[in-house]
Design an enzyme around this catalytic site. Structure first.
Site, PDB file in Angstrom:
ATOM      1  N   GLN A  17       1.093  -1.248  -0.087  1.00 41.48           N
ATOM      2  CA  GLN A  17      -0.282   0.023  -0.052  1.00 41.48           C
ATOM      3  C   GLN A  17       0.644   1.150   0.459  1.00 41.48           C
ATOM      4  OE1 GLN A  17      -3.566   2.439   2.807  1.00 41.48           O
ATOM      5  NE2 GLN A  17      -3.070   0.418   3.292  1.00 41.48           N
ATOM      6  N   GLU A 139       1.219  -0.824   8.431  1.00 42.25           N
ATOM      7  CA  GLU A 139       0.619   0.128   8.778  1.00 42.25           C
ATOM      8  C   GLU A 139       0.084   0.333   9.949  1.00 42.25           C
ATOM      9  OE1 GLU A 139      -1.528   2.674   7.052  1.00 42.25           O
ATOM     10  OE2 GLU A 139      -1.958   2.719   9.043  1.00 42.25           O
ATOM     11  N   ASP A 168       0.572   3.759   5.764  1.00 41.87           N
ATOM     12  CA  ASP A 168       0.486   3.502   4.415  1.00 41.87           C
ATOM     13  C   ASP A 168       0.363   4.637   3.923  1.00 41.87           C
ATOM     14  OD1 ASP A 168       2.305   0.697   4.833  1.00 41.87           O
ATOM     15  OD2 ASP A 168       0.004   0.294   4.610  1.00 41.87           O
ATOM     16  N   GLY A 247      -7.497  20.117  18.736  1.00 44.58           N
ATOM     17  CA  GLY A 247      -7.518  21.510  18.379  1.00 44.58           C
ATOM     18  C   GLY A 247      -7.793  23.010  19.808  1.00 44.58           C
ATOM     19  N   GLY A 248      -7.979  24.244  19.763  1.00 49.19           N
ATOM     20  CA  GLY A 248      -8.039  24.869  20.927  1.00 49.19           C
ATOM     21  C   GLY A 248      -9.766  25.374  21.336  1.00 49.19           C
TER      22      GLY A 248
HETATM   23  N1  CAO Z   1      12.217 -10.072  -9.040  1.00 49.34           N
HETATM   24  C1  CAO Z   1      12.556 -10.758  -8.196  1.00 49.34           C
HETATM   25  N2  CAO Z   1      12.465 -10.953  -6.942  1.00 49.34           N
HETATM   26  C2  CAO Z   1      11.898  -9.830  -6.589  1.00 49.34           C
HETATM   27  C3  CAO Z   1      10.953  -8.779  -7.386  1.00 49.34           C
HETATM   28  C4  CAO Z   1      11.023  -9.324  -8.929  1.00 49.34           C
HETATM   29  N3  CAO Z   1      10.790  -8.319  -9.969  1.00 49.34           N
HETATM   30  N4  CAO Z   1       9.723  -8.221  -6.608  1.00 49.34           N
HETATM   31  C5  CAO Z   1      10.699  -8.104  -5.404  1.00 49.34           C
HETATM   32  N5  CAO Z   1      11.609  -9.607  -4.729  1.00 49.34           N
HETATM   33  C6  CAO Z   1      11.654  -9.272  -3.803  1.00 49.34           C
HETATM   34  C7  CAO Z   1      13.245  -8.812  -3.369  1.00 49.34           C
HETATM   35  O1  CAO Z   1      14.136  -8.497  -3.873  1.00 49.34           O
HETATM   36  C8  CAO Z   1      12.747  -9.591  -1.720  1.00 49.34           C
HETATM   37  O2  CAO Z   1      13.522 -10.595  -1.758  1.00 49.34           O
HETATM   38  P1  CAO Z   1      14.538 -10.743  -0.653  1.00 49.34           P
HETATM   39  O3  CAO Z   1      14.117 -10.994   0.649  1.00 49.34           O
HETATM   40  O4  CAO Z   1      15.781 -11.903  -1.086  1.00 49.34           O
HETATM   41  O5  CAO Z   1      15.932  -9.536  -0.238  1.00 49.34           O
HETATM   42  C9  CAO Z   1      11.220 -10.428  -1.607  1.00 49.34           C
HETATM   43  O6  CAO Z   1      11.032 -10.144  -3.259  1.00 49.34           O
HETATM   44  C10 CAO Z   1      11.000 -10.069  -0.895  1.00 49.34           C
HETATM   45  O7  CAO Z   1      10.387  -8.967  -0.646  1.00 49.34           O
HETATM   46  P2  CAO Z   1      10.489  -7.627   1.041  1.00 49.34           P
HETATM   47  O8  CAO Z   1      10.987  -8.462   1.501  1.00 49.34           O
HETATM   48  O9  CAO Z   1       9.983  -6.371   0.365  1.00 49.34           O
HETATM   49  O10 CAO Z   1       8.447  -8.825   0.805  1.00 49.34           O
HETATM   50  P3  CAO Z   1       7.893  -9.032   1.777  1.00 49.34           P
HETATM   51  O11 CAO Z   1       6.348  -9.518   1.368  1.00 49.34           O
HETATM   52  O12 CAO Z   1       8.590 -10.421   2.275  1.00 49.34           O
HETATM   53  O13 CAO Z   1       7.601  -7.562   2.825  1.00 49.34           O
HETATM   54  C11 CAO Z   1       6.869  -5.055   3.812  1.00 49.34           C
HETATM   55  C12 CAO Z   1       6.754  -6.668   2.729  1.00 49.34           C
HETATM   56  C13 CAO Z   1       5.732  -4.304   3.873  1.00 49.34           C
HETATM   57  C14 CAO Z   1       6.782  -6.498   5.509  1.00 49.34           C
HETATM   58  C15 CAO Z   1       8.141  -5.249   3.481  1.00 49.34           C
HETATM   59  O14 CAO Z   1       8.140  -4.718   1.910  1.00 49.34           O
HETATM   60  C16 CAO Z   1       8.476  -3.726   4.811  1.00 49.34           C
HETATM   61  O15 CAO Z   1       9.022  -3.604   5.544  1.00 49.34           O
HETATM   62  N6  CAO Z   1       8.746  -2.764   3.353  1.00 49.34           N
HETATM   63  C17 CAO Z   1       8.898  -1.645   3.741  1.00 49.34           C
HETATM   64  C18 CAO Z   1       7.942  -0.810   4.429  1.00 49.34           C
HETATM   65  C19 CAO Z   1       6.445  -0.432   3.559  1.00 49.34           C
HETATM   66  O16 CAO Z   1       6.096  -0.144   3.234  1.00 49.34           O
HETATM   67  N7  CAO Z   1       5.579  -1.060   4.421  1.00 49.34           N
HETATM   68  C20 CAO Z   1       4.250  -0.863   3.789  1.00 49.34           C
HETATM   69  C21 CAO Z   1       3.490  -2.066   3.389  1.00 49.34           C
HETATM   70  S1  CAO Z   1       2.124  -1.826   3.132  1.00 49.34           S
HETATM   71  O17 CAO Z   1       0.967  -2.078   4.372  1.00 49.34           O
END
Ligand code: CAO
Length: 415
Positions: A17, A139, A168, A247-248
């Protein structure tokens, strides 16, 4: 008509998001947003909270309008080359992977700079540098760590998270501002830069008034507009203030006619000082306008609960819309508690493009929230979200790949 960000190319490496809300805004302002996803899977939200089998979820479609979708396996060596070509062609790379993911892919800031020194690299992370910088964040974690949850809810209950996605979508908004600011600075310096919006920081920015109150509390030991005053107690930290105004001008949520059966038959009522005499007239307490116990804002503070109880006697005799109509005539600030159903059906929001009906090839018609920021010279036309990889061939051709090369890359699993 031209668009504000015409000619700006965004390499959109966002998912879920926070990042997608940012790039969607940029797309609405006219940027060419190229969303990179993994073939076969794509952004995880495509399949989350689905209401129709095998069709992109509303979660995805409502966060990814006006974008193009390309599939690239960025861990595949040939896929990496395609990504490099995109980095050279784009102005901004936006990502919200878990900390370190972009580096692990081989695309460090240094490498990106080598490829394109003008590139702006914009990231959402859960936390900035510090003890939690390596944490994955969603979030509600941000709402808790940014001060929103501890200050939301009622004093006698646990912390509460808001339905507003301030962690988000709020951070996506912050990031979008950072990006356009960096684009502006680049017109002078010619250089790209890194832009970071941490979700904890974004939430805290939106909770600024609560840090204000923390300091007031430490100095004076009390906050007279809080419901804890005058009979409750204050501890060391800003307490939950229920529906008190930040607010106030004191305010509270009051029951309206029908509240027994309609969970949204309520109105937010603000006892704004300049219209106090009018409030007294409307609710039939004319004597309060001159009574020294009620006539001034300071005198009213110890009686706020009684005042709102008396006003509620009046609001309970009216529907929230009747109350609005009467109160607005006297410039008394108030707001109906609108349900999502009422908002979805509100004609004026459709007229301004704040609620938009969109047609989608596999989903059919659905409602979305349009661009809340209206530019007179850059109107927003909301277009449906892309299907997974819908624009891969088109974007690859723009990068100079021939149909044969595209087909070979597809066979190799790179795109
Ligand atoms: N081709 C190949 N690999 C890909 C890719 C692509 N096109 N797109 C993503 N990937 C891989 C990434 O390189 C990553 O690999 P590694 O873990 O080996 O480095 C993997 O996909 C997973 O990415 P991720 O760790 O970001 O995804 P997740 O689902 O495990 O975590 C989230 C999701 C949101 C918790 C994490 O991305 C995060 O903390 N983001 C920052 C904060 C944020 O934006 N949070 C809000 C999200 S909305 O609620």
């Amino acid at each position: 008509m031209s668009k504000a960000l015409d000619g700006v190319r965004i390499l959109d490496f966002t998912h879920v998001q926070s990042g997608p809300t940012c790039t969607q805004l940029l797309a609405w302002f006219g940027a060419d947003v190229i969303k990179v996803e993994r073939a076969g899977a794509g952004d995880i939200t495509r399949e989350q909270l689905r209401d129709i089998p095998d069709v992109d979820s509303l979660y995805f479609t409502m966060l990814n309008h006006n974008k193009r979708s390309v599939t690239i396996d960025t861990k595949n060596p040939e896929g990496k080359l395609v990504l490099e070509a995109l980095i050279q062609k784009c102005d901004v790379l936006v990502e919200n992977f878990a900390p370190g993911a972009l580096d692990r892919m081989g695309f460090t800031w240094e490498r990106i700079q080598e490829l394109n020194p003008r590139m702006i690299v914009a990231s959402v992370k859960g936390f900035g540098p510090g003890p939690y910088e390596d944490c994955k964040v969603y979030e509600n974690v941000a709402q808790c760590a940014g001060g929103a949850a501890s200050t939301t809810g009622f004093d006698d209950g646990p912390p509460v998270v808001s339905g507003a996605q301030i962690g988000d979508s709020g951070t996506g908004l912050h990031l979008a501002l950072g990006i356009v600011t960096a684009l502006y600075q680049r017109t002078v310096t010619g250089r790209g830069q890194r832009v970071l919006a941490a979700m904890q920081d974004g939430v805290l920015n939106l909770c600024r008034v609560k840090l204000r109150d923390q300091q007031r509390l430490e100095r004076t030991g009390t906050m007279k507009e809080y419901p804890q005053y005058p009979n409750g107690t204050f501890g060391e930290a800003v307490p939950r203030a229920g529906n008190a105004s930040g607010g106030g001008q004191p305010g509270w949520i009051l029951k309206c006619k029908g509240w027994e059966t309609d969970p949204n038959a309520y109105i937010y009522f603000i006892t704004q000082a300049p219209v106090w005499a009018k409030i007294c007239n409307v609710i039939g307490k004319e004597e309060w306008a001159t009574d020294p116990n009620y006539a001034t804002p300071a005198a009213r503070l110890p009686h706020l609960k009684d005042i709102f109880a008396e006003i509620e006697h009046w609001t309970m005799t009216k529907t929230k819309f009747e109350a609005m109509e009467i109160l607005n005539k006297y410039d008394i600030p108030c707001g109906p508690i609108l349900s999502m159903k009422e908002i979805a059906e509100e004609p004026s929001l459709r007229k301004t493009g704040t609620i938009v009906e969109v047609d989608h090839p596999t989903r059919g018609k659905y409602l979305t929230v349009g661009n809340p920021i209206k530019l007179s010279d850059s109107p927003t036309e909301v277009r449906r979200s892309p299907l997974l990889g819908e624009h891969t061939d088109e974007v690859m051709a723009e990068l100079g790949y021939s149909p044969e090369q595209i087909s070979a890359l597809r066979t190799a699993g790179a795109i």
